[in-house]
Scaffold this motif. Structure first.
Motif, PDB file in Angstrom:
ATOM      1  N   SER A  27      -4.399 177.802  32.767  1.00 29.95           N
ATOM      2  CA  SER A  27      -5.168 177.975  34.010  1.00 29.95           C
ATOM      3  C   SER A  27      -4.254 178.400  35.157  1.00 29.95           C
ATOM      4  CB  SER A  27      -5.843 176.660  34.411  1.00 29.95           C
ATOM      5  OG  SER A  27      -6.802 176.284  33.463  1.00 29.95           O
ATOM      6  N   ILE A  28      -4.771 179.297  35.997  1.00 24.40           N
ATOM      7  CA  ILE A  28      -4.008 179.713  37.183  1.00 24.40           C
ATOM      8  C   ILE A  28      -3.735 178.489  38.070  1.00 24.40           C
ATOM      9  CG2 ILE A  28      -4.090 181.114  39.282  1.00 24.40           C
ATOM     10  CD1 ILE A  28      -5.754 183.165  37.690  1.00 24.40           C
ATOM     11  N   ALA A  29      -4.718 177.603  38.167  1.00 26.45           N
ATOM     12  CA  ALA A  29      -4.550 176.402  38.996  1.00 26.45           C
ATOM     13  C   ALA A  29      -3.390 175.542  38.500  1.00 26.45           C
ATOM     14  CB  ALA A  29      -5.841 175.585  39.014  1.00 26.45           C
ATOM     15  N   TYR A 154     -10.778 188.254  42.738  1.00 28.27           N
ATOM     16  CA  TYR A 154     -10.348 189.379  41.892  1.00 28.27           C
ATOM     17  C   TYR A 154     -10.898 190.680  42.465  1.00 28.27           C
ATOM     18  CZ  TYR A 154      -9.915 192.455  37.850  1.00 28.27           C
ATOM     19  OH  TYR A 154      -9.631 193.531  37.045  1.00 28.27           O
TER      20      TYR A 154
HETATM   21  P1  NAP Z   1      -9.774 178.803  33.810  1.00 25.74           P
HETATM   22  O1  NAP Z   1      -8.508 178.206  33.376  1.00 25.74           O
HETATM   23  O2  NAP Z   1     -10.865 178.927  32.793  1.00 25.74           O
HETATM   24  O3  NAP Z   1     -10.279 178.021  35.106  1.00 25.74           O
HETATM   25  C1  NAP Z   1     -11.613 178.108  35.576  1.00 25.74           C
HETATM   26  C2  NAP Z   1     -11.976 176.723  36.016  1.00 25.74           C
HETATM   27  O4  NAP Z   1     -13.283 176.699  36.623  1.00 25.74           O
HETATM   28  C3  NAP Z   1     -12.029 175.751  34.836  1.00 25.74           C
HETATM   29  O5  NAP Z   1     -11.284 174.590  35.124  1.00 25.74           O
HETATM   30  C4  NAP Z   1     -13.514 175.455  34.745  1.00 25.74           C
HETATM   31  O6  NAP Z   1     -13.815 174.217  34.167  1.00 25.74           O
HETATM   32  C5  NAP Z   1     -13.887 175.496  36.202  1.00 25.74           C
HETATM   33  N1  NAP Z   1     -15.328 175.445  36.375  1.00 25.74           N
HETATM   34  C6  NAP Z   1     -16.269 176.321  35.950  1.00 25.74           C
HETATM   35  N2  NAP Z   1     -17.502 175.866  36.270  1.00 25.74           N
HETATM   36  C7  NAP Z   1     -17.317 174.686  36.927  1.00 25.74           C
HETATM   37  C8  NAP Z   1     -18.191 173.737  37.511  1.00 25.74           C
HETATM   38  N3  NAP Z   1     -19.525 173.883  37.502  1.00 25.74           N
HETATM   39  N4  NAP Z   1     -17.650 172.638  38.101  1.00 25.74           N
HETATM   40  C9  NAP Z   1     -16.323 172.439  38.125  1.00 25.74           C
HETATM   41  N5  NAP Z   1     -15.441 173.297  37.572  1.00 25.74           N
HETATM   42  C10 NAP Z   1     -15.936 174.406  36.988  1.00 25.74           C
HETATM   43  O7  NAP Z   1      -9.563 180.294  34.344  1.00 25.74           O
HETATM   44  P2  NAP Z   1      -8.684 180.915  35.523  1.00 25.74           P
HETATM   45  O8  NAP Z   1      -8.564 182.346  35.171  1.00 25.74           O
HETATM   46  O9  NAP Z   1      -7.490 180.097  35.770  1.00 25.74           O
HETATM   47  O10 NAP Z   1      -9.691 180.838  36.753  1.00 25.74           O
HETATM   48  C11 NAP Z   1      -9.365 180.245  38.007  1.00 25.74           C
HETATM   49  C12 NAP Z   1      -9.862 181.131  39.145  1.00 25.74           C
HETATM   50  O11 NAP Z   1      -9.060 182.311  39.168  1.00 25.74           O
HETATM   51  C13 NAP Z   1     -11.303 181.585  39.005  1.00 25.74           C
HETATM   52  O12 NAP Z   1     -11.907 181.595  40.274  1.00 25.74           O
HETATM   53  C14 NAP Z   1     -11.145 183.001  38.485  1.00 25.74           C
HETATM   54  O13 NAP Z   1     -12.268 183.818  38.779  1.00 25.74           O
HETATM   55  C15 NAP Z   1      -9.941 183.419  39.273  1.00 25.74           C
HETATM   56  N6  NAP Z   1      -9.252 184.621  38.805  1.00 25.74           N
HETATM   57  C16 NAP Z   1      -8.880 184.722  37.499  1.00 25.74           C
HETATM   58  C17 NAP Z   1      -8.226 185.885  37.082  1.00 25.74           C
HETATM   59  C18 NAP Z   1      -7.822 186.041  35.641  1.00 25.74           C
HETATM   60  O14 NAP Z   1      -7.563 187.168  35.213  1.00 25.74           O
HETATM   61  N7  NAP Z   1      -7.703 184.981  34.861  1.00 25.74           N
HETATM   62  C19 NAP Z   1      -7.949 186.928  37.986  1.00 25.74           C
HETATM   63  C20 NAP Z   1      -8.337 186.777  39.316  1.00 25.74           C
HETATM   64  C21 NAP Z   1      -8.987 185.617  39.716  1.00 25.74           C
HETATM   65  P3  NAP Z   1     -14.534 174.242  32.701  1.00 25.74           P
HETATM   66  O15 NAP Z   1     -13.528 174.811  31.755  1.00 25.74           O
HETATM   67  O16 NAP Z   1     -14.889 172.832  32.469  1.00 25.74           O
HETATM   68  O17 NAP Z   1     -15.752 175.121  32.823  1.00 25.74           O
END
Ligand code: NAP
Length: 276
Positions: A27-29, A154
């Protein structure tokens, strides 16, 4: 934080904050959390459900955090309980990381105009944009001496990216929310910014149709001719959340290898990527 690859220091010493959106080590976080911890921050985490707790707890413990709260952002009772727990434990916080997004898989492939349903639209906007407004309001009540918040967005908000569809609309809303929240909370010394990251291999990214093509194309067409390194996103988060980011608010900061700046990629780079 022994053996951390993230630059260590004291930029976040004495600061406490909430990280929303760690699902696993990709996860990015989680990259952001590690960087903040390496600079001395004290962290709390939200997770969604028992299944995720099993994954998030050991990660949190590895950065010295035992404050984990269950929170589905669509559930007002859970949001109330999560922020009440945080208030009971800490009273005040200094920063918020919002890294949450969701759209149904059926909404993330094919024709935007044909595939997008009312329910799909509402749920994507609720989870991916409104949740930042809600979390920001609640977090700001615990920021008595100023603070800083970031969200993750994004480029699909600004330009059409195949299959990103309703999530692009949600990210456009999220960026607009960032500006409005920044204006409202600015007088209280709270800065609010968005990081527009390039594609990174995470669970959320795996849900987007044509992901493989997206990574190859991004690498070929970006100024750096490379994919986005989560450490770069974490570094930008550190800047925005620490006092280094003084005077910066309402901004959408791109960390995408310069992909957003390119009007037309080099022919050779493009040909090589498509031939891979
Ligand atoms: P990730 O690891 O899948 O993280 C997404 C998080 O959102 C997960 O912890 C997920 O929890 C949570 N989430 C979804 N629905 C939720 C809800 N109803 N309540 C609470 N938590 C919820 O993916 P990530 O790529 O790091 O995403 C983090 C952020 O970065 C997102 O906003 C994404 O759009 C953004 N981003 C990602 C990219 C990329 O290429 N990866 C690029 C630009 C921006 P669950 O797993 O339990 O659903």
């Amino acid at each position: 934080m022994a053996d951390t690859p993230f630059p260590t220091g004291t930029l976040m010493a004495g600061k406490r904050g909430l990280i929303m959106g760690v699902a696993n080590k990709n996860s990015i976080a989680w990259a952001i959390a590690q960087q903040l911890a390496a600079q001395g921050a004290e962290l709390a985490f939200t997770y969604q459900g028992e299944k995720l707790l099993r994954r998030v707890k050991p990660l949190a413990e590895s950065v010295g955090s035992s404050l984990l709260v269950d929170c589905d952002v669509t559930n007002d009772d859970q949001m109330d309980a999560a922020f009440a727990t945080l208030k009971d434990e800490w009273g005040e916080i200094d920063f918020l990381v919002h890294a949450i997004a969701f759209a149904g898989k059926d909404q993330l492939a094919g024709s935007f105009v044909e595939q997008t349903t009312r329910e799909g639209f509402k749920s994507a906007l609720d989870i991916s944009a409104y949740s930042f407004v809600d979390a920001a309001r609640r977090a700001s009540e615990m920021m008595k001496d100023g603070g800083s918040m970031i969200t993750l967005t994004y480029l699909g908000s600004e330009r059409v990216i195949p299959n990103y569809n309703v999530m692009g609309v949600a990210k456009a809303a999220l960026e607009a929310c960032t500006r409005y929240i920044a204006a409202d909370l600015g007088p209280r010394g709270i800065r609010v910014n968005a990081i527009s990251a390039g594609p990174i291999k995470t669970l959320a990214a795996a849900g987007i149709g044509s992901g493989r093509h997206m990574f190859r194309f991004n690498k070929a067409a970006s100024a750096l001719q490379d994919n986005t390194d989560p450490m770069g996103v974490a570094g930008a988060a550190l800047y925005l959340l620490s006092d280094l980011g003084l005077s910066c608010t309402g901004e959408t900061h791109h960390v995408d290898g310069g992909f957003h700046a390119i009007g037309m990629p080099q022919e050779t780079a493009l040909r090589d990527s498509l031939a891979e």
